[in-house]
Design a protein around this motif. Structure first.
Motif, PDB file in Angstrom:
ATOM      1  N   ALA A  53     -16.264 -51.728 -51.558  1.00 63.07           N
ATOM      2  CA  ALA A  53     -15.576 -51.103 -52.145  1.00 63.07           C
ATOM      3  C   ALA A  53     -14.815 -49.525 -51.301  1.00 63.07           C
ATOM      4  O   ALA A  53     -13.759 -49.628 -51.126  1.00 63.07           O
ATOM      5  CB  ALA A  53     -15.589 -51.075 -53.392  1.00 63.07           C
ATOM      6  N   VAL A  54     -15.721 -49.151 -50.768  1.00 60.12           N
ATOM      7  CA  VAL A  54     -15.374 -47.900 -50.297  1.00 60.12           C
ATOM      8  C   VAL A  54     -14.914 -48.089 -48.853  1.00 60.12           C
ATOM      9  O   VAL A  54     -13.821 -47.579 -47.984  1.00 60.12           O
ATOM     10  CB  VAL A  54     -17.012 -47.154 -49.638  1.00 60.12           C
ATOM     11  N   ALA A  55     -15.574 -49.059 -48.067  1.00 59.02           N
ATOM     12  CA  ALA A  55     -14.299 -49.375 -46.422  1.00 59.02           C
ATOM     13  C   ALA A  55     -13.676 -50.081 -47.200  1.00 59.02           C
ATOM     14  O   ALA A  55     -12.571 -50.001 -45.810  1.00 59.02           O
ATOM     15  CB  ALA A  55     -15.712 -50.804 -46.166  1.00 59.02           C
ATOM     16  N   LYS A  56     -13.400 -50.967 -48.131  1.00 59.34           N
ATOM     17  CA  LYS A  56     -11.971 -51.453 -48.516  1.00 59.34           C
ATOM     18  C   LYS A  56     -11.300 -50.522 -48.738  1.00 59.34           C
ATOM     19  O   LYS A  56      -9.934 -50.405 -48.134  1.00 59.34           O
ATOM     20  CB  LYS A  56     -11.900 -52.265 -49.926  1.00 59.34           C
ATOM     21  N   LEU A  57     -11.551 -49.108 -49.035  1.00 56.28           N
ATOM     22  CA  LEU A  57     -10.115 -48.233 -49.485  1.00 56.28           C
ATOM     23  C   LEU A  57     -10.143 -47.472 -48.356  1.00 56.28           C
ATOM     24  O   LEU A  57      -9.376 -46.851 -47.591  1.00 56.28           O
ATOM     25  CB  LEU A  57     -11.288 -46.962 -49.949  1.00 56.28           C
ATOM     26  N   LEU A  58     -10.892 -46.934 -47.196  1.00 61.20           N
ATOM     27  CA  LEU A  58     -11.467 -46.615 -46.079  1.00 61.20           C
ATOM     28  C   LEU A  58     -10.502 -47.227 -44.826  1.00 61.20           C
ATOM     29  O   LEU A  58      -9.472 -46.973 -44.471  1.00 61.20           O
ATOM     30  CB  LEU A  58     -12.423 -45.910 -44.945  1.00 61.20           C
ATOM     31  N   ALA A  59     -10.306 -48.625 -45.576  1.00 58.69           N
ATOM     32  CA  ALA A  59      -9.682 -49.598 -44.565  1.00 58.69           C
ATOM     33  C   ALA A  59      -7.698 -49.550 -44.421  1.00 58.69           C
ATOM     34  O   ALA A  59      -7.118 -49.305 -44.109  1.00 58.69           O
ATOM     35  CB  ALA A  59      -9.988 -50.705 -44.886  1.00 58.69           C
ATOM     36  N   LYS A  60      -7.325 -49.327 -45.927  1.00 61.07           N
ATOM     37  CA  LYS A  60      -6.054 -49.019 -46.092  1.00 61.07           C
ATOM     38  C   LYS A  60      -6.010 -47.951 -45.726  1.00 61.07           C
ATOM     39  O   LYS A  60      -4.741 -47.820 -44.957  1.00 61.07           O
ATOM     40  CB  LYS A  60      -6.058 -49.398 -47.768  1.00 61.07           C
ATOM     41  N   VAL A  61      -6.415 -46.729 -45.502  1.00 60.90           N
ATOM     42  CA  VAL A  61      -5.988 -45.207 -44.795  1.00 60.90           C
ATOM     43  C   VAL A  61      -6.246 -45.535 -43.665  1.00 60.90           C
ATOM     44  O   VAL A  61      -5.236 -45.178 -42.857  1.00 60.90           O
ATOM     45  CB  VAL A  61      -7.195 -44.248 -45.857  1.00 60.90           C
ATOM     46  N   ALA A  62      -7.242 -46.413 -42.890  1.00 58.78           N
ATOM     47  CA  ALA A  62      -6.625 -46.149 -41.624  1.00 58.78           C
ATOM     48  C   ALA A  62      -5.801 -46.913 -41.322  1.00 58.78           C
ATOM     49  O   ALA A  62      -5.213 -47.368 -39.695  1.00 58.78           O
ATOM     50  CB  ALA A  62      -8.110 -47.302 -40.871  1.00 58.78           C
ATOM     51  N   GLU A  63      -5.253 -47.829 -41.376  1.00 57.10           N
ATOM     52  CA  GLU A  63      -3.937 -48.590 -42.105  1.00 57.10           C
ATOM     53  C   GLU A  63      -3.289 -48.368 -41.644  1.00 57.10           C
ATOM     54  O   GLU A  63      -1.813 -48.084 -40.992  1.00 57.10           O
ATOM     55  CB  GLU A  63      -3.852 -50.384 -43.199  1.00 57.10           C
ATOM     56  N   GLU A  64      -2.559 -47.330 -42.909  1.00 54.91           N
ATOM     57  CA  GLU A  64      -1.810 -46.218 -43.315  1.00 54.91           C
ATOM     58  C   GLU A  64      -2.002 -45.523 -41.847  1.00 54.91           C
ATOM     59  O   GLU A  64      -0.623 -44.677 -41.801  1.00 54.91           O
ATOM     60  CB  GLU A  64      -1.360 -46.130 -44.836  1.00 54.91           C
ATOM     61  N   GLU A  65      -2.837 -44.175 -41.453  1.00 58.32           N
ATOM     62  CA  GLU A  65      -3.234 -43.403 -40.625  1.00 58.32           C
ATOM     63  C   GLU A  65      -3.529 -43.700 -39.406  1.00 58.32           C
ATOM     64  O   GLU A  65      -2.702 -42.627 -38.196  1.00 58.32           O
ATOM     65  CB  GLU A  65      -4.187 -42.341 -41.010  1.00 58.32           C
ATOM     66  N   GLN A  66      -3.280 -45.314 -39.150  1.00 55.25           N
ATOM     67  CA  GLN A  66      -4.044 -45.425 -37.166  1.00 55.25           C
ATOM     68  C   GLN A  66      -4.212 -44.247 -36.994  1.00 55.25           C
ATOM     69  O   GLN A  66      -4.252 -43.773 -35.448  1.00 55.25           O
ATOM     70  CB  GLN A  66      -2.089 -45.221 -37.298  1.00 55.25           C
ATOM     71  N   PRO A  67      -5.914 -44.304 -36.819  1.00 56.98           N
ATOM     72  CA  PRO A  67      -6.587 -43.082 -36.138  1.00 56.98           C
ATOM     73  C   PRO A  67      -7.006 -43.627 -34.749  1.00 56.98           C
ATOM     74  O   PRO A  67      -7.115 -45.191 -35.476  1.00 56.98           O
ATOM     75  CB  PRO A  67      -7.579 -42.440 -37.160  1.00 56.98           C
ATOM     76  N   GLY A  68      -7.185 -43.180 -34.547  1.00 57.73           N
ATOM     77  CA  GLY A  68      -7.686 -44.047 -32.765  1.00 57.73           C
ATOM     78  C   GLY A  68      -9.344 -43.862 -32.642  1.00 57.73           C
ATOM     79  O   GLY A  68     -10.648 -44.778 -32.337  1.00 57.73           O
ATOM     80  N   LEU A  69     -10.123 -43.341 -34.147  1.00 58.39           N
ATOM     81  CA  LEU A  69     -11.617 -42.898 -33.871  1.00 58.39           C
ATOM     82  C   LEU A  69     -12.243 -42.570 -35.398  1.00 58.39           C
ATOM     83  O   LEU A  69     -11.421 -41.964 -36.133  1.00 58.39           O
ATOM     84  CB  LEU A  69     -11.861 -41.823 -32.966  1.00 58.39           C
ATOM     85  N   ILE A  70     -13.412 -43.708 -36.071  1.00 54.23           N
ATOM     86  CA  ILE A  70     -12.936 -42.866 -37.137  1.00 54.23           C
ATOM     87  C   ILE A  70     -14.705 -42.905 -36.901  1.00 54.23           C
ATOM     88  O   ILE A  70     -15.227 -43.221 -36.797  1.00 54.23           O
ATOM     89  CB  ILE A  70     -13.359 -44.241 -38.827  1.00 54.23           C
ATOM     90  N   ILE A  71     -15.267 -41.742 -37.326  1.00 53.95           N
ATOM     91  CA  ILE A  71     -16.843 -41.420 -37.686  1.00 53.95           C
ATOM     92  C   ILE A  71     -17.184 -41.400 -39.683  1.00 53.95           C
ATOM     93  O   ILE A  71     -16.993 -40.256 -40.463  1.00 53.95           O
ATOM     94  CB  ILE A  71     -17.100 -40.386 -36.805  1.00 53.95           C
ATOM     95  N   LEU A  72     -18.155 -42.847 -39.066  1.00 54.36           N
ATOM     96  CA  LEU A  72     -19.316 -42.511 -40.945  1.00 54.36           C
ATOM     97  C   LEU A  72     -20.257 -41.555 -40.511  1.00 54.36           C
ATOM     98  O   LEU A  72     -20.896 -42.312 -39.797  1.00 54.36           O
ATOM     99  CB  LEU A  72     -18.748 -43.615 -41.361  1.00 54.36           C
TER     100      LEU A  72
END
Length: 122
Positions: A53-72
């Protein structure tokens, strides 16, 4: 919580209480982040939200924000089982590096160094 800076790099900050979240957001802004995004879930979920569920939330944010890199971080909601990052990478179709001890950005790529049992893998 996902922080996006001028280089379109999203940073994940783990928080255990709502009071600390504001401080983390302000610290991220003080470190140079242009914006900070707080993802809130309904209070009735409490700490029961699962890594997928956390990954899906972050994926939605990433699709909207278009970051080049995500660090978890490795230690998070998934009880140190390191699932959220891998699930996020799979959902986005992005490559991933895990247990990074060093990350170098260059051109259009990223080089991740990780240490496993006293060995270094690049």
């Amino acid at each position: 919580m996902c922080i996006k800076d001028r280089q379109k790099v999203a940073h994940d900050f783990d928080n255990t209480t709502y009071r600390r979240q504001r401080g983390v957001l302000l610290t991220a802004r003080a470190m140079g982040a242009d914006r900070a995004i707080l993802i809130q879930t309904p209070e009735d979920l409490g700490s029961e939200i699962e890594p997928l569920a956390v990954a899906k939330l972050l994926a939605k944010v990433a699709e909207e924000e278009q970051p080049g890199l995500i660090i978890l971080g490795k230690q998070a909601i998934d009880d140190d089982s390191n699932q959220t990052g891998q699930m996020l990478g799979a959902l986005l179709g992005w490559p991933q590096g895990t247990f990074a001890s060093k990350v170098e950005l260059g051109g259009q790529g990223v080089q991740v160094t990780r240490e496993v049992l006293s060995l270094i893998h690049i």
